[in-house]
Design a protein around this motif. Structure first.
Motif, PDB file in Angstrom:
ATOM      1  N   ARG A 209       1.117  -1.107   0.224  1.00 18.66           N
ATOM      2  CA  ARG A 209      -0.112  -0.054  -0.330  1.00 18.66           C
ATOM      3  C   ARG A 209       1.260   1.147  -0.566  1.00 18.66           C
ATOM      4  N   LEU A 210       1.911   1.182   0.845  1.00 19.27           N
ATOM      5  CA  LEU A 210       2.624   2.378   0.506  1.00 19.27           C
ATOM      6  C   LEU A 210       3.554   2.208  -0.512  1.00 19.27           C
ATOM      7  N   ALA A 211       4.037   1.193  -1.159  1.00 18.58           N
ATOM      8  CA  ALA A 211       4.756   1.449  -2.628  1.00 18.58           C
ATOM      9  C   ALA A 211       3.740   1.725  -4.142  1.00 18.58           C
ATOM     10  N   GLY A 212       1.729   1.863  -3.513  1.00  9.99           N
ATOM     11  CA  GLY A 212       1.102   2.280  -4.204  1.00  9.99           C
ATOM     12  C   GLY A 212       0.844   3.656  -4.032  1.00  9.99           C
ATOM     13  N   TYR A 213       0.978   4.302  -2.817  1.00  8.19           N
ATOM     14  CA  TYR A 213       1.130   5.685  -2.738  1.00  8.19           C
ATOM     15  C   TYR A 213       2.097   6.487  -3.135  1.00  8.19           C
ATOM     16  N   ARG A 214       2.815   5.835  -3.559  1.00  8.00           N
ATOM     17  CA  ARG A 214       4.220   6.349  -3.805  1.00  8.00           C
ATOM     18  C   ARG A 214       4.996   6.059  -5.369  1.00  8.00           C
ATOM     19  N   ASP A 215       3.800   5.449  -5.982  1.00  7.73           N
ATOM     20  CA  ASP A 215       4.231   4.804  -6.990  1.00  7.73           C
ATOM     21  C   ASP A 215       3.335   6.294  -7.801  1.00  7.73           C
ATOM     22  N   VAL A 216       1.701   6.630  -7.114  1.00  7.27           N
ATOM     23  CA  VAL A 216       1.185   7.603  -7.458  1.00  7.27           C
ATOM     24  C   VAL A 216       1.725   9.429  -7.712  1.00  7.27           C
ATOM     25  N   LEU A 217       2.270   9.132  -6.279  1.00  5.38           N
ATOM     26  CA  LEU A 217       3.035  10.783  -6.669  1.00  5.38           C
ATOM     27  C   LEU A 217       4.294  10.703  -6.841  1.00  5.38           C
ATOM     28  N   ALA A 218       4.590   9.722  -7.806  1.00  2.00           N
ATOM     29  CA  ALA A 218       5.919   9.714  -8.229  1.00  2.00           C
ATOM     30  C   ALA A 218       5.373  10.129 -10.568  1.00  2.00           C
ATOM     31  N   GLU A 219       4.078   9.087 -10.534  1.00  2.25           N
ATOM     32  CA  GLU A 219       3.537   9.130 -12.226  1.00  2.25           C
ATOM     33  C   GLU A 219       2.693  11.029 -11.946  1.00  2.25           C
ATOM     34  N   ALA A 220       2.202  11.588 -10.384  1.00  3.19           N
ATOM     35  CA  ALA A 220       1.371  12.535 -11.154  1.00  3.19           C
ATOM     36  C   ALA A 220       2.969  14.112 -10.584  1.00  3.19           C
ATOM     37  N   GLY A 221       3.931  13.291  -9.993  1.00  2.69           N
ATOM     38  CA  GLY A 221       5.448  14.393 -10.161  1.00  2.69           C
ATOM     39  C   GLY A 221       5.194  15.350  -9.252  1.00  2.69           C
ATOM     40  N   LEU A 222       4.050  14.327  -7.909  1.00  2.00           N
ATOM     41  CA  LEU A 222       4.062  15.670  -6.989  1.00  2.00           C
ATOM     42  C   LEU A 222       5.153  14.836  -5.901  1.00  2.00           C
ATOM     43  N   PRO A 223       5.416  15.844  -4.342  1.00  2.00           N
ATOM     44  CA  PRO A 223       7.106  15.543  -3.778  1.00  2.00           C
ATOM     45  C   PRO A 223       7.094  14.531  -3.149  1.00  2.00           C
TER      46      PRO A 223
END
Length: 342
Positions: A209-223
């Protein structure tokens, strides 16, 4: 039910069930021993015949002939109070009990809160008192699963095992995919400073679940700000403490993805006590769609885990193992449930 020469009514036998169902005795026997190689039509006929005749398995006789106990353990390696607090465990227990009941197999609840509990229960299980184990909430480094596997005990875990050495059958929700969908939903609501309260990172579901959160932040260009992530423990008090930490170290957050509904209840409570409005100031998303999701005001937007399918698959796979078949891993999809919190 037939009558004996002395006038007593005899209990129905497997032959009576077979005659009533219009199938062979072998078909009834296979149904009673796990249902393998029994067609859906025959399964329905046998179930109906069992109800109509009132047939009850003679467990002692069957145990003597098969070497089996005809029972299964539901093993939870968590503190006892967590079993009563977390609604997910009760949902899984009820589902597994119902699915095993269709095969006339009782389920024994075993709680292992300490190392001594785990040693005692492992010794009990490997002594032949149960035919297999449904393992719930196993942590990395906990030797129970490996010891049971090495002893040849049929075993199915709820949640994907952690680590390359953890090779045993499991049924899990699509934790990473579900987390990705939730974070994308929060972004679609205009949120950009999205925090996360994780589950325990040594237990199934936590890392994915943490990996999925990080995936989407990176995908959206969020810090990827470390201050936005706090580890929780799947308890309401853990959610409350995590929310207090987030408000201290990242007071500008506008959303929180919480890795369980029970923790989300604590997060929402703390946010509201701090004067933040949910969702106007801070949106909150959970994971599970448990009873806790609708015990919150506002009601919780969350990811639904298919608990009935999870319990059904766990039982199916365990009975297959008991019958001598190999089983692997099953991952089931989650579903976004949108309510008022996000």
């Amino acid at each position: 039910m037939t009558t004996s020469p002395n006038g007593r009514r005899k209990p129905p036998t497997i032959h009576d069930v077979a005659r009533e169902a219009g199938v062979s005795r072998g078909t009834v026997s296979r149904f009673l021993n796990g249902g393998h190689y029994v067609s859906p039509a025959a399964r329905t006929a046998v179930e109906t015949a069992i109800r109509k005749t009132g047939y009850v398995v003679n467990r002692h006789a069957r145990s003597l002939s098969t070497g089996r106990s005809d029972s299964v353990a539901f093993l939870l390696t968590e503190p006892q109070e967590k079993f009563f607090e977390d609604p997910n465990f009760n949902v899984l227990l009820r589902g597994c009990t119902e699915h095993l009941a269709r095969h006339d197999i009782p389920l024994l609840l075993m709680l292992a809160s300490s190392k001594d509990d785990r040693r005692r229960l492992t010794r009990y299980i490997t002594s032949g008192h149960v035919d297999g184990v449904l393992l719930v909430s196993n942590h990395s480094g906990d030797p129970v699963a490996a010891e049971l596997r090495d002893a040849g005990i049929p075993l199915v875990a709820c949640g994907k095992p952690l680590g390359p050495a953890s090779k045993y059958s499991y049924v899990a929700a699509a934790d990473r995919d579900g987390a990705q969908e939730m974070v994308r939903h929060l972004i679609s609501r205009g949120r950009r400073r999205i925090a996360m309260v994780t589950g325990p990172l040594d237990a199934p579901g936590g890392p994915d679940r943490l990996a999925g959160y990080r995936d989407v932040l990176a995908e959206a260009g969020l810090p990827q700000d470390p201050a936005l992530v706090v580890e929780g423990d799947y308890r309401r008090t853990g959610g409350e403490e995590a929310a207090r930490r987030l408000l201290t170290q990242a007071p500008d957050i506008d959303a929180v993805f919480v890795a369980s509904d029970l923790m989300a209840l604590g997060v929402v409570n703390t946010l509201q006590q701090s004067g933040r409005s949910v969702p106007d100031d801070i949106a909150v998303g959970g994971f599970d769609d448990s009873a806790a999701a609708t015990a919150i005001t506002p009601a919780l937007t969350t990811m639904r885990q298919p608990y009935d399918r999870i319990s059904a698959e766990m039982v199916r796979m365990l009975l297959a193992q008991i019958a001598g078949e190999d089983t692997a891993g099953v991952i089931l999809p989650t579903e976004l449930v949108v309510r008022e919190s996000a």
